[in-house]
Design a protein around this motif. Structure first.
Motif, mmCIF file in Angstrom:
data_model
loop_
_atom_site.group_PDB
_atom_site.id
_atom_site.type_symbol
_atom_site.label_atom_id
_atom_site.label_comp_id
_atom_site.label_asym_id
_atom_site.label_seq_id
_atom_site.Cartn_x
_atom_site.Cartn_y
_atom_site.Cartn_z
ATOM 1 N N ARG A 157 35.198 40.767 -43.146
ATOM 2 C CA ARG A 157 33.775 40.426 -43.178
ATOM 3 C C ARG A 157 33.255 40.262 -41.757
ATOM 4 N N PRO A 266 27.042 40.511 -48.191
ATOM 5 C CA PRO A 266 28.046 40.574 -47.124
ATOM 6 C C PRO A 266 28.204 41.991 -46.564
ATOM 7 N N HIS A 268 31.168 44.315 -44.681
ATOM 8 C CA HIS A 268 32.602 44.389 -44.405
ATOM 9 C C HIS A 268 32.946 45.681 -43.665
#
Length: 299
Positions: A157, A266, A268
């Protein structure tokens, strides 16, 4: 013949689906390739390849074995690179993928810095607004935005982004600022979609989520087109915060309904488990992770 050699020949046959093409790829004669496959099948005691006069087809066992052998050979290659990497110049090629606007604005600067540091390296950047299958499409590193499904891939992340609604100040001055998601029914909507003229937008972060059915006045097939349309004052659009960060900072676009935003998404950096062992991949991942984590737009 040693097993690694037989595996290498099998991968070529499995990928080319043709003995002559596999032989040409490996710089070997066709009878040598045919004999290698026969030797491998005899050693394993199973049928891997179905031969006809015109084509080659893998059995079900052969298809599964091909995936396993690819992984084994990749690990061997990675181990060799890891063992010798400190004693030689970084060289080779990487395949990197990311969404279009994210790739252009955030990944490309890192690629440029990497190529500057390692002159013997080359990179192919696949900037596409679709999920690219790393294994099937031969990618070394990918940037993914949103929650990830369970998989064998490794993910680091590096930040997050928000889905924001925005419009030009001129549009909001003429049509008014929406104060609640239901007010969107009174506004012109620009949607980045080519799938359906009917779109449902969700708002909120808890059990009080709100769903609003949207009928776009303008539907476009790319995010950058939606940005441009919003800048021209066509209407309100919904995009990820990084896609409009510069325009929001400059004031050419204005965010609305910020109190109703969803939870951030998020970001990544994704890679295959074995790939991270290769020095050329590890160096790029380390640079990309550091670069993205420092970027103020992604916090």
């Amino acid at each position: 013949m040693d097993r690694i050699h037989l595996m290498t020949v099998f991968v070529a046959v499995g990928e080319e689906q043709n003995f002559a093409a596999a032989a040409h790829r490996l710089g070997m004669s066709r009878p040598t390739v045919t004999r290698a496959i026969s030797n491998l099948e005899e050693a394993l005691g199973v049928k891997l390849v179905l031969r006809t006069t015109r084509s080659v087809r893998l059995t079900d066992v052969g298809s599964r074995y091909l995936d396993d052998v690819r992984a084994i050979l990749a690990r061997i290659s990675d181990a060799d690179e890891a063992a010798t990497g400190t004693n030689r110049v970084m060289q080779g090629h990487l395949n990197v993928t990311a969404p279009v606007l994210f790739g252009n604005d955030y990944v490309l600067p890192c690629i440029a810095a990497y190529l500057d540091n390692f002159p013997a390296m080359s990179i192919s950047g696949y900037f596409l607004d679709r999920v690219v299958n790393l294994v099937e499409e031969g990618m070394d590193v990918a940037v993914r935005i949103g929650h990830l499904p369970d998989s064998s891939l490794k993910a680091i992340r590096v930040g997050s982004v928000r889905r924001v609604l925005c419009a030009s100040p001129a549009y909001l001055k003429s049509r008014g600022v929406p104060l609640h998601p239901e007010d969107l029914g009174q506004h012109a909507i620009v949607a980045a979609t080519g799938v359906s003229p009917k779109i449902e937008w969700r708002f909120g972060r808890d059990e009080r989520d709100i769903s609003v059915r949207i009928a776009p006045r303008l539907a476009v097939t790319s995010n950058d087109a939606a940005v441009h349309a919003a800048l021209l004052g066509v209407g309100i659009t919904r995009l990820l915060s990084y896609q409009v960060a510069r325009h929001l900072a400059e004031g050419s676009l204005q965010a609305v309904l910020t109190d109703y935003e969803e939870e951030p998404w998020p970001i990544h950096v994704v890679h295959g488990e074995s790939r991270y062992g290769a020095p050329k991949v590890r160096e790029f991942i380390d640079m990309l992770v550091s670069h993205l984590r420092k970027h103020p737009d992604l916090r």
